[in-house]
Design an enzyme around this catalytic site. Structure first.
Site, PDB file in Angstrom:
ATOM      1  N   SER A 125       4.224   7.611   6.940  1.00 17.27           N
ATOM      2  CA  SER A 125       3.057   6.803   6.574  1.00 17.27           C
ATOM      3  C   SER A 125       2.620   5.934   7.749  1.00 17.27           C
ATOM      4  O   SER A 125       3.350   5.036   8.180  1.00 17.27           O
ATOM      5  CB  SER A 125       3.396   5.904   5.385  1.00 17.27           C
TER       6      SER A 125
ATOM      7  N   HIS B 222       0.879  10.850   6.362  1.00 17.58           N
ATOM      8  CA  HIS B 222       0.443  10.158   5.145  1.00 17.58           C
ATOM      9  C   HIS B 222      -0.458   8.982   5.528  1.00 17.58           C
ATOM     10  O   HIS B 222      -0.088   8.152   6.351  1.00 17.58           O
ATOM     11  CB  HIS B 222       1.692   9.663   4.405  1.00 17.58           C
TER      12      HIS B 222
ATOM     13  N   ASP C 183      -2.685   5.809   4.037  1.00 15.58           N
ATOM     14  CA  ASP C 183      -2.869   4.918   2.890  1.00 15.58           C
ATOM     15  C   ASP C 183      -4.180   4.158   2.988  1.00 15.58           C
ATOM     16  O   ASP C 183      -4.310   3.229   3.783  1.00 15.58           O
ATOM     17  CB  ASP C 183      -1.729   3.888   2.855  1.00 15.58           C
TER      18      ASP C 183
ATOM     19  N   MET D 218      -6.722   1.578   1.293  1.00 14.03           N
ATOM     20  CA  MET D 218      -6.705   0.518   0.265  1.00 14.03           C
ATOM     21  C   MET D 218      -8.031  -0.220   0.248  1.00 14.03           C
ATOM     22  O   MET D 218      -8.654  -0.400   1.301  1.00 14.03           O
ATOM     23  CB  MET D 218      -5.604  -0.493   0.583  1.00 14.03           C
TER      24      MET D 218
ATOM     25  N   HIS E  25      -3.733   9.167   0.718  1.00 13.05           N
ATOM     26  CA  HIS E  25      -3.366   8.455  -0.517  1.00 13.05           C
ATOM     27  C   HIS E  25      -4.395   7.343  -0.733  1.00 13.05           C
ATOM     28  O   HIS E  25      -4.396   6.346  -0.022  1.00 13.05           O
ATOM     29  CB  HIS E  25      -1.947   7.877  -0.338  1.00 13.05           C
TER      30      HIS E  25
ATOM     31  N   MET F 138      -5.738   4.363  -2.549  1.00 16.50           N
ATOM     32  CA  MET F 138      -5.444   3.261  -3.474  1.00 16.50           C
ATOM     33  C   MET F 138      -6.736   2.477  -3.667  1.00 16.50           C
ATOM     34  O   MET F 138      -6.884   1.336  -3.205  1.00 16.50           O
ATOM     35  CB  MET F 138      -4.332   2.381  -2.884  1.00 16.50           C
TER      36      MET F 138
ATOM     37  N   MET G 132       5.044   6.691  -7.218  1.00 16.94           N
ATOM     38  CA  MET G 132       5.187   5.447  -6.456  1.00 16.94           C
ATOM     39  C   MET G 132       6.529   4.800  -6.826  1.00 16.94           C
ATOM     40  O   MET G 132       6.782   4.503  -7.997  1.00 16.94           O
ATOM     41  CB  MET G 132       4.061   4.457  -6.773  1.00 16.94           C
TER      42      MET G 132
ATOM     43  N   PHE H 193       1.586  -2.421  -0.040  1.00 11.38           N
ATOM     44  CA  PHE H 193       2.256  -2.912   1.171  1.00 11.38           C
ATOM     45  C   PHE H 193       3.401  -1.980   1.568  1.00 11.38           C
ATOM     46  O   PHE H 193       4.054  -1.404   0.692  1.00 11.38           O
ATOM     47  CB  PHE H 193       2.831  -4.318   0.929  1.00 11.38           C
ATOM     48  N   GLY H 194       3.626  -1.895   2.876  1.00 12.84           N
ATOM     49  CA  GLY H 194       4.806  -1.174   3.354  1.00 12.84           C
ATOM     50  C   GLY H 194       6.013  -2.096   3.305  1.00 12.84           C
ATOM     51  O   GLY H 194       5.877  -3.314   3.096  1.00 12.84           O
TER      52      GLY H 194
ATOM     53  N   ASP I 219       6.900   7.831  -2.729  1.00 17.81           N
ATOM     54  CA  ASP I 219       6.326   6.908  -1.743  1.00 17.81           C
ATOM     55  C   ASP I 219       6.776   5.476  -2.036  1.00 17.81           C
ATOM     56  O   ASP I 219       6.466   4.935  -3.104  1.00 17.81           O
ATOM     57  CB  ASP I 219       4.795   7.017  -1.858  1.00 17.81           C
TER      58      ASP I 219
HETATM   59  C1  DX5 Z   1       2.483   1.544  -0.176  1.00 20.42           C
HETATM   60  C2  DX5 Z   1       2.081   2.794   0.565  1.00 20.42           C
HETATM   61  C3  DX5 Z   1       3.171   3.469   1.295  1.00 20.42           C
HETATM   62  C4  DX5 Z   1       3.837   2.657   2.375  1.00 20.42           C
HETATM   63  C5  DX5 Z   1       5.280   2.994   2.311  1.00 20.42           C
HETATM   64  O1  DX5 Z   1       1.407   1.067  -0.904  1.00 20.42           O
HETATM   65  O2  DX5 Z   1       1.533   3.755  -0.349  1.00 20.42           O
HETATM   66  O3  DX5 Z   1       2.784   4.753   1.786  1.00 20.42           O
HETATM   67  O4  DX5 Z   1       3.355   2.902   3.667  1.00 20.42           O
HETATM   68  O5  DX5 Z   1       5.967   2.159   3.175  1.00 20.42           O
HETATM   69  P1  DX5 Z   1       7.542   2.060   3.202  1.00 20.42           P
HETATM   70  O6  DX5 Z   1       8.071   3.453   3.503  1.00 20.42           O
HETATM   71  O7  DX5 Z   1       7.786   1.086   4.281  1.00 20.42           O
HETATM   72  O8  DX5 Z   1       7.977   1.583   1.842  1.00 20.42           O
HETATM   73 ZN    ZN Z   2       1.143   5.904   0.295  1.00 15.93          ZN
END
Ligand code: DX5
Ligand code: ZN
Length: 219
Positions: free
Chosen positions: A8, A33, A35, A37, A66, A68, A137, A143-144, A175
């Site tokens: 990601s 991947h 993301d 948002m 992805h 969101m 999920m 957030f990561g 994810d």
């Molecule tokens: C969260 C994202 C993820 C995120 C995962 O909302 O959809 O793809 O980047 O990050 P990690 O692997 O750090 O949990």
């Molecule tokens: Zn994601």
């Protein structure tokens, strides 16, 4: 069969994004991947199509997008135009999920439906045969770097059971909070594809980390 890995880029270094994409190009990552948002569906804003257009130009790896965002069906054309292979939409964002799945397929992409941690697997009963993939999920999206929700393992096992029972050939992607330990448990529970953000980009040797996740044996 090895596990598919989809790093990601939310955790990439945006000041040197091209450098991180080059690292992914050298690596054994299967997909990238991305993301997206909107600050409405999730409490954060990331990046959009102008950034992903450049990512697409820098890589041959298939993009696993992805979304969101609310009303993701409004952006099917844009997602296709940045070269996406998979378009993931949230079940919770689509009152007409069946129609959206058909539209994604008609646009020439693989449709995937994403479930938030609070959304049960059984709501997929009537669409599971229409899907290329389900994205589970294992954190609340936005957030990561968040902690893995252990109940996700049970959901993956339930989803695997649904797929086998219905003769669907949908892949299971997970994810959020994926690392070596949670990744191994997820693959043992039935996961096919691991999304990995901070564990890859926070690693001293990202390519090696991707290779280690890929070497997890699928059942
Ligand atoms: C969260 C994202 C993820 C995120 C995962 O909302 O959809 O793809 O980047 O990050 P990690 O692997 O750090 O949990
Ligand atoms: Zn994601």
């Amino acid at each position: 069969m090895g596990t598919l890995v989809s790093p990601s880029i939310l955790s990439a270094d945006f000041a040197h994004l091209a450098k991180d994409i080059e690292m992914l190009n050298r690596s054994d990552a299967d997909w990238i991947h991305a993301d997206v948002m909107d600050g409405v569906f999730v409490p954060n804003i990331s990046f959009g199509f102008p950034v992903l257009k450049y990512v697409h130009e820098l890589t041959q790896k298939p993009l696993d997008v992805h979304l969101m965002i609310v009303q993701p069906e409004k952006f099917i054309h844009e997602v296709k135009s940045i070269g996406a292979k998979v378009m993931n939409v949230h079940y919770e964002a689509c009152p007409h999920i069946h129609r959206v799945i058909q539209q994604i397929r008609e646009a020439g992409m693989e449709p995937a439906v994403t479930l938030n941690p609070g959304t049960p697997v059984h709501i997929l009963d009537d669409i599971i045969r229409d899907l290329y993939m389900v994205l589970v999920m294992s954190v609340n999206p936005g957030f990561g770097g968040q902690a893995f929700i252990p109940h996700s393992l049970e959901k993956v096992a339930q989803l695997k059971e649904l797929i086998l029972r219905t003769g669907s050939d949908a892949l299971i992607e997970v994810d959020g909070g994926v690392n070596h330990e949670t990744g191994a448990a997820l693959v043992a529970a039935g996961a096919d594809v691991l999304v990995a953000g901070s564990v890859v980009f926070g690693s001293a040797d990202s390519e090696k980390t991707i290779g280690e996740l890929k070497s997890l044996k699928r059942t």
